[in-house]
Motif scaffolding. Structure first.
Motif, mmCIF file in Angstrom:
data_model
loop_
_atom_site.group_PDB
_atom_site.id
_atom_site.type_symbol
_atom_site.label_atom_id
_atom_site.label_comp_id
_atom_site.label_asym_id
_atom_site.label_seq_id
_atom_site.Cartn_x
_atom_site.Cartn_y
_atom_site.Cartn_z
ATOM 1 N N LEU A 301 -30.377 93.269 78.043
ATOM 2 C CA LEU A 301 -31.013 91.949 78.004
ATOM 3 C C LEU A 301 -32.520 92.013 78.253
ATOM 4 C CD1 LEU A 301 -28.250 90.046 79.992
ATOM 5 C CD2 LEU A 301 -28.787 89.735 77.565
ATOM 6 N N GLY A 302 -33.069 93.201 78.324
ATOM 7 C CA GLY A 302 -34.505 93.355 78.503
ATOM 8 C C GLY A 302 -34.968 93.388 79.942
ATOM 9 N N ILE A 303 -34.025 93.475 80.880
ATOM 10 C CA ILE A 303 -34.367 93.531 82.307
ATOM 11 C C ILE A 303 -34.284 94.976 82.774
ATOM 12 C CG2 ILE A 303 -33.804 92.697 84.615
ATOM 13 C CD1 ILE A 303 -34.609 90.458 82.794
ATOM 14 N N GLU A 304 -35.318 95.451 83.458
ATOM 15 C CA GLU A 304 -35.284 96.777 84.070
ATOM 16 C C GLU A 304 -35.129 96.611 85.574
ATOM 17 O OE1 GLU A 304 -38.795 98.884 82.750
ATOM 18 O OE2 GLU A 304 -37.743 99.607 80.973
ATOM 19 N N SER A 356 -39.321 92.900 84.211
ATOM 20 C CA SER A 356 -39.237 92.802 82.746
ATOM 21 C C SER A 356 -40.571 93.171 82.130
ATOM 22 C CB SER A 356 -38.838 91.393 82.308
ATOM 23 O OG SER A 356 -39.875 90.464 82.558
ATOM 24 N N LYS A 357 -40.518 93.627 80.902
ATOM 25 C CA LYS A 357 -41.741 94.013 80.196
ATOM 26 C C LYS A 357 -42.564 92.780 79.845
ATOM 27 C CE LYS A 357 -39.816 98.264 78.281
ATOM 28 N NZ LYS A 357 -40.648 99.120 79.149
ATOM 29 N N ASP A 395 -46.671 91.151 94.298
ATOM 30 C CA ASP A 395 -46.520 91.581 92.908
ATOM 31 C C ASP A 395 -47.257 92.881 92.639
ATOM 32 O OD1 ASP A 395 -45.409 89.062 91.036
ATOM 33 O OD2 ASP A 395 -46.302 88.442 92.918
ATOM 34 N N ASP A 396 -48.514 92.958 93.084
ATOM 35 C CA ASP A 396 -49.326 94.129 92.777
ATOM 36 C C ASP A 396 -48.815 95.386 93.472
ATOM 37 O OD1 ASP A 396 -50.029 93.048 95.249
ATOM 38 O OD2 ASP A 396 -52.170 93.498 95.041
ATOM 39 N N GLU A 397 -48.355 95.241 94.712
ATOM 40 C CA GLU A 397 -47.840 96.393 95.442
ATOM 41 C C GLU A 397 -46.531 96.897 94.845
ATOM 42 O OE1 GLU A 397 -49.030 98.194 98.542
ATOM 43 O OE2 GLU A 397 -50.627 97.549 97.188
ATOM 44 N N THR A 405 -45.919 98.611 84.829
ATOM 45 C CA THR A 405 -46.726 97.431 84.488
ATOM 46 C C THR A 405 -45.826 96.215 84.251
ATOM 47 O OG1 THR A 405 -46.677 98.017 82.133
ATOM 48 C CG2 THR A 405 -48.547 98.829 83.453
ATOM 49 N N ASN A 406 -44.525 96.385 84.457
ATOM 50 C CA ASN A 406 -43.589 95.286 84.260
ATOM 51 C C ASN A 406 -43.915 94.098 85.158
ATOM 52 O OD1 ASN A 406 -42.259 96.983 82.550
ATOM 53 N ND2 ASN A 406 -40.327 97.015 83.669
ATOM 54 N N ASN A 407 -43.517 92.918 84.718
ATOM 55 C CA ASN A 407 -43.549 91.751 85.591
ATOM 56 C C ASN A 407 -42.471 91.914 86.659
ATOM 57 O OD1 ASN A 407 -45.564 90.035 84.285
ATOM 58 N ND2 ASN A 407 -44.101 89.858 82.599
ATOM 59 N N ILE A 408 -42.816 91.614 87.898
ATOM 60 C CA ILE A 408 -41.848 91.654 88.983
ATOM 61 C C ILE A 408 -41.245 90.260 89.107
ATOM 62 C CG2 ILE A 408 -41.422 92.299 91.375
ATOM 63 C CD1 ILE A 408 -42.572 94.548 89.607
#
Length: 416
Positions: A301-304, A356-357, A395-397, A405-408
């Motif tokens: 589903l595109g989730i890592e 997710s990317k 988020d950045d940490e 670089t994925n969105n958290i």
């Protein structure tokens, strides 16, 4: 979509600039109630509908000073419960076919529109359905506390609510389909939401008929979802984008097939977000049960999904991406630091990190993450293992330490 992620990041730098004070006396009400003259039906009067309670009922009450707080079957960021549930029902004996609002306070269905030759199917461009479960967000309940970052919690809460509905349907062996690409704009207008509430997603249950229906013949009565309301332009921009956003088709995720009806019911009734762990380990077998199919399905589903193993027996300590070890060692301190310095991070047996990317459908990814977290929550409850979703994190940490670089999207701490 990416702008909404960037503008709601928590970083070490901007966390020091947050000075918001929360006056809990000003919290808006978390239950929508239609006027007394609307007709109501208690769910206990209909054996075929009792399962509805299992995705919205009150399961516990707590008292803090003079305030009583009610807890429901679904977790919610800050206990603010922004989701409302509307249900179109057809073909139940002694119940008018109509559009209903579910009221958890008294486990009843409030009839807000009696059907004739019209129906919600019109907005989904589909034929007749036995049930249409609609989930809306009352954004001010969440933005009151979390301001602009509320968009993340609204999406995650929607995912949890979808998970709760799916588990209740699974328990009753009722087949269903997800739906996100219905005409949200026209439906928001038809329900008289006045931009204070908006639909996010739906679940449809077929009745084997191919009848077509017209749009609702009248606009429904506008009823405020909170006792007062403050507009938020950022949240309104978010809701308008949702109205036109095309989601990928999501097939039903069969993630509870190995749990029987009694086990699922027990998990629904006992589920509770934990506030502290005793730092007892879990076995590798328990870990495998808790995460059964999660890594495989999330990837499709595109989730890592990353996770940090703190205390799972016979599983090497370290940071994992899906099931692959990428950094060996004891990262309990990192687990706490990433989770906005919450001790749940380091005391958990493991902490999941949903990502997710950047080129993917961000809003859909949040909803899916909430859904998957809810399934894990139910599985954990069946083993008397605790869970807690963590929506506040750096988020950045997270990105830096996970080397991504994925969105958290979401953190979930699991343990004893």
């Amino acid at each position: 979509m990416q702008q909404f992620q960037q503008k709601t990041d928590i970083t070490i730098k901007n966390s020091f600039l947050q000075t918001q004070f929360i006056d809990w006396r000003t919290q808006p009400k978390s239950f929508k109630t239609y006027p007394k003259f609307f007709r109501r039906y208690h769910l206990d009067e209909f054996e075929e509908l009792k399962f509805i309670k299992d995705f919205g009922k009150i399961t516990d009450k707590k008292v803090y000073g003079n305030e009583e707080v009610v807890l429901r079957v679904t977790p919610s960021a800050g206990g603010l419960y922004p989701c409302e549930i509307y249900i179109q029902i057809r073909g139940i004996k002694n119940l008018l076919s109509g559009v209903y609002h579910y009221e958890p306070l008294n486990d009843s269905l409030t009839l807000i529109h009696e059907l004739s030759n019209d129906g919600l199917e019109y907005y989904f461009e589909t034929d007749s359905k036995k049930f249409i479960f609609l989930i809306s967000n009352v954004y001010f309940r969440t933005s009151w506390k979390y301001e602009n970052r509320a968009i993340r919690y609204l999406l995650l809460d929607t995912g949890h609510q979808l998970g709760a509905i799916c588990s209740a349907l699974k328990k009753e062996a009722i087949p269903f389909d997800f739906s996100f690409n219905f005409n949200k704009k026209r439906l928001n207008e038809a329900f008289g939401f006045e931009e204070q509430e908006f639909f996010q997603g739906a679940i449809l249950v077929d009745n084997g008929k191919d009848t077509k229906y017209q749009n609702l013949r009248e606009r429904l009565v506008t009823v405020s979802s909170t006792d007062y309301f403050i507009k938020n332009p950022f949240l309104e921009e978010f809701s308008k984008l949702l109205e036109n956003l095309i989601f990928d088709e999501i097939k039903p995720l069969h993630l509870l097939d190995d749990m029987d009806k009694k086990c699922i019911q027990r998990s629904i009734d006992k589920r509770r977000s934990i506030r502290a762990f005793e730092k007892k380990p879990i076995t590798k077998e328990e870990f495998d049960f808790l995460t059964k199919d999660i890594f495989e399905r999330s990837k499709s589903l595109g989730i890592e999904v990353f996770f940090i193993n703190n205390n799972v027996k016979n599983l090497e300590l370290g940071v994992y991406k899906n099931v692959n070890l990428i950094s060996k060692g004891d990262f309990k301190g990192l687990s706490t630091r990433l989770a906005f310095n919450q001790k749940l991070g380091e005391s958990s047996c493991f902490t999941l990190i949903f990502t997710s990317k950047k080129e993917s459908n961000l809003f859909q990814d949040y909803i899916i993450s909430g859904f998957l977290a809810h399934i894990i929550n139910l599985r954990a409850t069946s083993l008397d293992i605790g869970c807690s979703g963590i929506g506040a994190f750096f988020d950045d940490e997270c990105q830096r330490n996970l080397k991504t670089t994925n969105n958290i999207l979401y953190l979930q701490a699991v343990g004893r």
